[in-house]
Design an enzyme around this catalytic site. Structure first.
Site: not given
Ligand SMILES: [Zn+2]
Length: 318
Positions: A96, A98, A269
């Site tokens: 992930d 972001d 993450d």
């Protein structure tokens, strides 16, 4: 320009009634739909409606049209009984990235905001990690998803789908360069991927950013003054060349490596990757906080977030 403001309930309803198309669900979801747990956020407070199972795509479609949820998520895990989250079979390996959480950006966004620049930073990092999964770890079934505010990498090779949290954590550390290796590569100046990762992030530093590393001001200034030399030494794994600079000792190098590794670890993450029961935003669904579609990406090299603007936004006008 990207919309980046929240969608109203009316707009969500319009999106799921008029615009949402089951053909935008990736084949990896369609083929495993009934084995996944679905989660919904109905009011923007988080995905509290979980343990949902759909045996057909029509059922999912009806649910979306009737409820127009604020956000839609599907599990990375496949289960025998998804509505109980029991009978775990396997899980995708996911990363992930972001844009709002990147440790270094080429813009001044803060407080959960994103812009074209940091989304482009996130796209490049995603492509870089995907390429390492392919070339270094020989993984083949790699998909990229634009989440609305960042990117997901989803890997389906059988060899990784049965991995537990510890091994997944090691893959993240390896791919991101998030931990200083303590194996035999340390004595040899580290593995090529670690050298690549730390030199890339060092290149993006300036004196102000380096000040957060805990390195003494004079030493930090010296490292930035000799940036080119330090960069070459990091790329070659020659820490002794950095240590030969005046005012730079072993302690500084240790702090520098720790700082660079920490920045690398913050590019993704890591909690998402190690969680084999995680739910991820569903491609084809609406990211209501920013009025962008979550979409499967055909080509990560040429992807542009403007491709993920829903029609209702284009028709919103100014
Ligand atoms: Zn930004």
């Amino acid at each position: 320009m990207l919309p980046l403001r929240s969608a109203t309930l009316e707009e969500r309803r319009r999106y799921y009634r008029e615009e949402w198309d089951k053909r935008e669900l990736p084949s990896f979801i369609l083929h495993t739909l009934s084995l996944r747990e679905f989660g919904f956020d109905h009011d923007g407070s988080g995905p509290s409606d979980r343990y949902n199972q759909f045996t057909t795509v029509e059922q999912l479609s009806d649910f979306l049209r009737n409820r127009a949820p604020y956000a839609v998520y599907g599990s990375v895990a496949l289960y025998e009984r998804p509505s109980e989250r029991k009978g775990w079979l396997k899980s995708e390996l996911v990363f992930d990235v972001d844009a709002k959480d990147l440790p270094i950006k080429s813009c001044d966004c803060s407080g959960g905001k994103v812009c074209e620049k940091c989304l482009e930073d996130a796209r490049r990092i995603t492509a870089m990690f995907g390429e390492a999964l392919r070339s270094d770890l020989a993984l083949r079934e790699i998909y990229y998803v634009y989440s609305g505010r960042g990117f997901h990498i989803r890997v389906f090779d059988e060899s990784v789908m049965k991995m537990g949290p510890t091994e997944r954590g090691q893959v993240v550390e390896y791919i991101t360069g998030g931990v200083i290796p303590t194996d035999m590569t340390m004595a040899l100046g580290y593995s090529s991927i670690f050298r690549k990762r730390i030199s890339r992030v060092f290149e993006m530093l300036d004196e102000k950013r380096l000040a957060k590393s805990g390195i003494a001001t004079a030493a930090a200034r010296k490292l930035m003054k000799e940036k080119e030399k330090v960069l070459v030494a990091l790329r070659r794994g020659r820490m002794d060349e950095i240590e030969s600079l005046e005012g730079i000792g072993e302690k500084t190098i240790e702090r520098l490596l720790q700082f660079l590794a920490r920045l690398n670890s913050e590019m993704v993450d890591g909690k998402v990757t190690i969680d084999t029961k995680r739910i991820l935003r569903l491609p084809s669904s609406l990211h209501s906080a920013v009025s962008m579609k979550c979409v499967l990406i055909k080509d990560i090299e040429s992807f542009c977030p403007e491709d993920a603007i829903p029609k209702f936004v284009l028709e919103r006008g100014a």
